[in-house]
Design an enzyme around this catalytic site. Sequence first.
Site, PDB file in Angstrom:
ATOM      1  N   GLU A 190      33.678  44.283  47.801  1.00 50.91           N
ATOM      2  CA  GLU A 190      34.829  45.010  47.520  1.00 50.91           C
ATOM      3  C   GLU A 190      34.628  46.347  48.381  1.00 50.91           C
ATOM      4  O   GLU A 190      34.359  47.391  48.024  1.00 50.91           O
ATOM      5  CB  GLU A 190      34.887  45.426  46.180  1.00 50.91           C
ATOM      6  N   ASN A 232      27.907  51.386  44.662  1.00 43.81           N
ATOM      7  CA  ASN A 232      28.243  50.152  45.024  1.00 43.81           C
ATOM      8  C   ASN A 232      27.425  49.771  46.355  1.00 43.81           C
ATOM      9  O   ASN A 232      26.445  48.653  46.327  1.00 43.81           O
ATOM     10  CB  ASN A 232      29.555  49.948  45.144  1.00 43.81           C
ATOM     11  N   ILE A 285      36.912  40.951  33.443  1.00 51.86           N
ATOM     12  CA  ILE A 285      37.664  42.354  32.877  1.00 51.86           C
ATOM     13  C   ILE A 285      39.174  41.963  32.550  1.00 51.86           C
ATOM     14  O   ILE A 285      39.997  42.278  31.447  1.00 51.86           O
ATOM     15  CB  ILE A 285      37.633  43.414  33.827  1.00 51.86           C
ATOM     16  N   GLY A 286      39.822  40.896  33.370  1.00 52.43           N
ATOM     17  CA  GLY A 286      41.184  40.508  32.940  1.00 52.43           C
ATOM     18  C   GLY A 286      41.157  39.651  31.718  1.00 52.43           C
ATOM     19  O   GLY A 286      42.254  40.007  31.107  1.00 52.43           O
ATOM     20  N   LYS A 316      36.620  57.627  39.418  1.00 52.98           N
ATOM     21  CA  LYS A 316      36.206  56.572  39.130  1.00 52.98           C
ATOM     22  C   LYS A 316      35.522  56.195  40.651  1.00 52.98           C
ATOM     23  O   LYS A 316      34.397  55.652  40.966  1.00 52.98           O
ATOM     24  CB  LYS A 316      37.113  55.415  38.481  1.00 52.98           C
ATOM     25  N   GLY A 327      39.636  37.019  35.141  1.00 52.15           N
ATOM     26  CA  GLY A 327      38.276  36.809  35.193  1.00 52.15           C
ATOM     27  C   GLY A 327      37.479  37.529  34.127  1.00 52.15           C
ATOM     28  O   GLY A 327      38.236  37.474  33.149  1.00 52.15           O
ATOM     29  N   GLY A 349      44.438  37.051  37.544  1.00 51.83           N
ATOM     30  CA  GLY A 349      43.178  37.284  37.819  1.00 51.83           C
ATOM     31  C   GLY A 349      42.510  37.381  36.549  1.00 51.83           C
ATOM     32  O   GLY A 349      41.862  38.638  36.247  1.00 51.83           O
TER      33      GLY A 349
END
Length: 348
Positions: free
Chosen positions: A285, A212, A11-12, A204, A9, A7
């Site tokens: 999410e 969110n 951040i990855g 977090k 994307g 994954g």
Amino acid sequence: MKICVYGAGAIGAYMGGRLAQAGADVSFVARGPHLAAMQANGVRLVTEEDTRVVHVRCTSDASELGPQDYVIIALKAHSVPGVIEAMQPLLGPQSAVVTAVNGIPYWYFHRHGGEFAGAKLQSIDPGGAQWDRLGPERAIGCVLYPAAEIVEPGVVRHVYGNKFPLGEPSGEQTERIVKLQEAMVAAGFDAPIRDNIRDEIWLKLWGNLCFNPISALTHATLDIIASNPATRAVSRSMMLEAKSIAERFGVRFRVDVERRIDGAGAVGAHKTSMLQDLEQGRPMEIDPLLTVVQEMGRLVGQATPIIDAVLALIKLREQTAQQTRTGHAAQPSRAATAEPPREAVRAA
């Protein structure tokens, strides 16, 4: 050290690109135009300091890569169940799975101790598929504090943050986590090993839980949510409900509610990932950030009236967004009714 970022994307690719720069043998599993651009030109990492191009082996097929020392799962958490089988070629007997995802991870109750040790959370791991096929014994927790964005396919801009706390479910300093930390530090990351990574996960999650969905419902940025008296009050109520649940499972919060809200507001006019997903027509999410907290509350008999209400609203918002995209009325899901699973399924 062989590391696959599954994954890759924003951040990855940022994590993996920096690790590759530091000398690790890194590969990416990605898809779409972003994958094609990285295959053709490498990944371009844009930071305040400089811009660098890093060439990493990229594929959409994990079977091309073989077993890894570490598989960093950097997908949105709700996407993980759908790719469990595709990950299997990466997993050898000694492979570690680093869950660099938001929310409560599938392994949460592995080596937890107490009444719920070995429990599987259905809202995030339906049928226990991740538990059974990825294995809780492989898991290393990783909490994501930085933010990054894909400016265009193959180009990732680092927005802020450099901290990736790590932790074994058992709290031990194992050889594998020490080696991972060394690689992360060599890449320039702040990667402290925590003896109770669950505290860090909840800290977090505490903000993600409220900021969110409120941002997706109101289209407000973090500074506005934290400063507006009404949305601040809703955030506070959701966080206090979550705190009561987490403490029942032994979690300790090192900051209070007001400081956590102020910290989010200090980020400024930032759109949360859930709001960005809504605006870009992607699934939000929701279950790893809200439904799972509701489920854990039911496990200990803790009511969550404010979380329930916000969960119902954000689920309906997701359904109406889907209806707009497809032109068909979306059917309400079980989670949309705010009725949680009644109990966790125990590990065998």
